[in-house]
Design an enzyme around this catalytic site. Structure first.
Site, PDB file in Angstrom:
ATOM      1  N   ALA A   4      -4.571  -7.302  -4.591  1.00 35.59           N
ATOM      2  CA  ALA A   4      -3.958  -5.972  -4.654  1.00 35.59           C
ATOM      3  C   ALA A   4      -5.057  -4.922  -4.688  1.00 35.59           C
ATOM      4  CB  ALA A   4      -3.110  -5.846  -5.919  1.00 35.59           C
ATOM      5  N   GLY A   5      -4.750  -3.727  -4.231  1.00 37.77           N
ATOM      6  CA  GLY A   5      -5.704  -2.630  -4.341  1.00 37.77           C
ATOM      7  C   GLY A   5      -4.932  -1.368  -4.643  1.00 37.77           C
ATOM      8  N   HIS A   6      -4.706  -1.114  -5.911  1.00 37.46           N
ATOM      9  CA  HIS A   6      -3.916   0.045  -6.295  1.00 37.46           C
ATOM     10  C   HIS A   6      -4.856   1.209  -6.585  1.00 37.46           C
ATOM     11  CE1 HIS A   6      -0.451  -2.770  -7.721  1.00 37.46           C
ATOM     12  NE2 HIS A   6      -0.575  -2.718  -6.414  1.00 37.46           N
TER      13      HIS A   6
ATOM     14  N   ASP B  77       2.539  14.780   2.258  1.00 28.69           N
ATOM     15  CA  ASP B  77       1.567  15.786   2.726  1.00 28.69           C
ATOM     16  C   ASP B  77       0.838  15.347   3.995  1.00 28.69           C
ATOM     17  OD1 ASP B  77       0.639  13.972   0.545  1.00 28.69           O
ATOM     18  OD2 ASP B  77      -1.335  14.674   1.172  1.00 28.69           O
TER      19      ASP B  77
ATOM     20  N   GLY C 139     -11.379  -2.723   2.856  1.00 27.07           N
ATOM     21  CA  GLY C 139     -11.928  -1.660   3.703  1.00 27.07           C
ATOM     22  C   GLY C 139     -11.452  -1.759   5.149  1.00 27.07           C
TER      23      GLY C 139
ATOM     24  N   ASP D   6       0.810  -1.233   0.000  1.00 28.05           N
ATOM     25  CA  ASP D   6       0.000   0.000   0.000  1.00 28.05           C
ATOM     26  C   ASP D   6       0.838   1.276   0.000  1.00 28.05           C
ATOM     27  OD1 ASP D   6      -2.344  -1.630   0.328  1.00 28.05           O
ATOM     28  OD2 ASP D   6      -1.842  -1.776   2.452  1.00 28.05           O
TER      29      ASP D   6
HETATM   30  P1  GDP Z   1      -0.645   0.671  -3.706  1.00 26.03           P
HETATM   31  O1  GDP Z   1      -1.346  -0.620  -3.494  1.00 26.03           O
HETATM   32  O2  GDP Z   1       0.826   0.614  -3.385  1.00 26.03           O
HETATM   33  O3  GDP Z   1      -0.902   1.284  -5.051  1.00 26.03           O
HETATM   34  O4  GDP Z   1      -1.222   1.689  -2.630  1.00 26.03           O
HETATM   35  P2  GDP Z   1      -2.770   2.027  -2.292  1.00 26.03           P
HETATM   36  O5  GDP Z   1      -3.414   2.508  -3.510  1.00 26.03           O
HETATM   37  O6  GDP Z   1      -3.373   0.913  -1.554  1.00 26.03           O
HETATM   38  O7  GDP Z   1      -2.577   3.185  -1.214  1.00 26.03           O
HETATM   39  C1  GDP Z   1      -2.112   4.406  -1.504  1.00 26.03           C
HETATM   40  C2  GDP Z   1      -3.179   5.442  -1.154  1.00 26.03           C
HETATM   41  O8  GDP Z   1      -2.570   6.701  -0.984  1.00 26.03           O
HETATM   42  C3  GDP Z   1      -4.207   5.661  -2.232  1.00 26.03           C
HETATM   43  O9  GDP Z   1      -5.444   5.998  -1.655  1.00 26.03           O
HETATM   44  C4  GDP Z   1      -3.657   6.835  -3.033  1.00 26.03           C
HETATM   45  O10 GDP Z   1      -4.647   7.610  -3.709  1.00 26.03           O
HETATM   46  C5  GDP Z   1      -3.041   7.648  -1.945  1.00 26.03           C
HETATM   47  N1  GDP Z   1      -1.864   8.421  -2.319  1.00 26.03           N
HETATM   48  C6  GDP Z   1      -0.829   8.024  -3.122  1.00 26.03           C
HETATM   49  N2  GDP Z   1       0.115   8.978  -3.142  1.00 26.03           N
HETATM   50  C7  GDP Z   1      -0.311   9.979  -2.332  1.00 26.03           C
HETATM   51  C8  GDP Z   1       0.265  11.227  -1.912  1.00 26.03           C
HETATM   52  O11 GDP Z   1       1.374  11.588  -2.276  1.00 26.03           O
HETATM   53  N3  GDP Z   1      -0.481  11.966  -1.016  1.00 26.03           N
HETATM   54  C9  GDP Z   1      -1.709  11.574  -0.568  1.00 26.03           C
HETATM   55  N4  GDP Z   1      -2.349  12.356   0.301  1.00 26.03           N
HETATM   56  N5  GDP Z   1      -2.260  10.417  -0.949  1.00 26.03           N
HETATM   57  C10 GDP Z   1      -1.579   9.620  -1.806  1.00 26.03           C
END
Ligand code: GDP
Length: 399
Positions: A39-41, A310, A279, A13
């Site tokens: 996975a949940g991207h 941020d 969730g 994540d």
């Molecule tokens: P992944 O499985 O590695 O792709 O990660 P996830 O999608 O599960 O989790 C990353 C979460 O952080 C998602 O809700 C993204 O929209 C959010 N996200 C990614 N980069 C940033 C960032 O730089 N700032 C913020 N505030 N949210 C981010």
């Protein structure tokens, strides 16, 4: 050869979806090399907000070929639903190819996964219950069914007799179209195409190098990208280690810098740390440079992408872990699971910047203290910081 692997350097994540979506704008081929629909991207771009489970995050670039590599396990029913959802949102999925060597995730894998978790009771692994572990077990145990096998309906029917009714519509859709993706990928490489290898989860969940048994059933490391995508190791020239500016984990297993109580709730709420697939509230904690350095030692990152910087805007002081205390000694090496459970994080305190950075568009506009925080990450992990995420949108990324 411009092949870039994007891999998680923590517990998963890390925001790999966002980084892949960004780089995919300039890519010719995007390959998911391991994992399944667990996975949940999350990708936020001009088309909206998407949670991709199986489909590579390159799907938003209509010019890019997207491949589910042989290292993936594929639940075809799930894939059809995900493709239909994307099509409904106006995203073409015509460029997706599924490797004929990938393994099928069948309904019984899901049932077995849930049963196994129930059996383990309090010692459960915290899987997503989607059958990914059992599907890989069948693959390793040489019981797996590969995608190409749907081409021979008679034989396939014999193997999945009881699931026939459920599987028929899927067969109709995929039965005539399994593809050998190897020649596709090979010719892309021969043409010097820009290839992205998209990992799932992170180093701490790697089957061999993570916190066994609280690991995934495949290898999220760049080494796994080579096998799982069918790209010779020497062709991978860039490895981006994605880390959050803090840490999160879903599921069980040791997590030394984990926060509890109100502090955890505050960080979780602020950062919206709830599983994209399940969730479930994610476990949250401070940045753990021992874990990220462990990931770097195994991946040799050419750069680190730090996401969600941020989120830390509101902290005046930020605890940062660069070593553990273990049996009275300090170490920055990652011990095996049961030993890691005894490790205590040693914190140094870095100064927060107490300024909103989401609107920042250039690296040099970042507050000095935010830059110092990033420098400390680079120094302790051992690789330079490349991209920096300052918000969820694709554009909120400093290059
Ligand atoms: P992944 O499985 O590695 O792709 O990660 P996830 O999608 O599960 O989790 C990353 C979460 O952080 C998602 O809700 C993204 O929209 C959010 N996200 C990614 N980069 C940033 C960032 O730089 N700032 C913020 N505030 N949210 C981010």
């Amino acid at each position: 050869m411009p092949v870039t692997a994007i891999v998680g350097a923590q517990w998963g994540d890390e925001g790999k979806g966002k980084i892949t979506d960004l780089l995919a704008q300039e890519a010719d081929v995007v390959i998911r090399f391991q994992g399944g629909n667990n996975a949940g991207h999350t990708v936020v771009n001009q088309h909206g907000t998407f949670k991709l489970h199986l489909v590579p995050s390159g799907i938003f670039n209509p010019e890019a070929l997207c491949v589910l590599g042989p290292g993936c396990v594929v639940d075809l029913a799930f894939l059809c639903r995900e493709l239909a959802d994307l099509e409904r949102s106006g995203i073409s999925t015509a460029n997706l190819r599924v490797s004929d060597r990938a393994h099928l995730l069948m309904p019984w894998h899901i049932a077995l996964d849930r049963l196994d978790e129930r059996e383990r009771g309090r010692k459960k692994l915290g899987t997503t219950g989607m059958g990914v572990g059992p599907a890989y077990s069948d693959k390793v145990g040489r019981h797996g069914i590969q995608v190409y096998e749907v081409q021979d309906p008679k034989r396939f029917r014999a193997r999945v007799k009881r699931e026939l009714e459920l599987k028929n519509p899927i067969l109709e859709r995929f039965g005539d179209a399994p593809v050998d993706t190897l020649p596709l990928v090979e010719s892309a490489l021969a043409k010097d195409a820009r290839v992205l290898l998209e990992g799932q989860l992170g180093a701490m969940r790697d089957l061999d190098w993570g916190i066994y048994p609280y690991v995934t059933s495949s290898n999220p490391l760049a080494g796994g990208a080579s096998v799982g995508a069918g790209i010779p190791p020497r062709k991978i020239t860039r490895v981006i280690g994605v880390v959050k500016a803090y840490s999160t984990a879903v599921g069980e297993g040791p997590f030394p810098t984990e926060l509890r109580g109100d502090e955890a709730t505050a960080l979780r709420e602020r950062a919206h740390e709830y599983g994209a697939t399940t969730g479930r509230p994610r476990r949250v904690g401070w940045f753990d440079a021992v874990a990220a350095r462990h990931a770097h030692r195994l991946n040799a990152f050419t750069e680190i992408a730090v996401t969600k910087l941020d989120v830390l805007d509101v902290y005046e002081r930020i605890p940062f872990c660069a070593s553990y205390e273990l049996d009275g000694k300090r170490t920055s090496d990652m011990p095996p699971t049961l030993v890691l459970e005894r490790a205590k994080p040693c914190y140094e305190t870095l100064e927060g910047w107490s300024t909103a950075i989401t609107g920042v568009t250039e690296r040099r506009e970042l507050p000095a203290k935010a830059t110092a925080y990033l420098e400390r990450i680079a120094e302790t992990v051992g690789a330079p910081v490349g991209m920096i995420g300052v918000g969820p949108e694709r554009a909120a990324t400093l290059l």
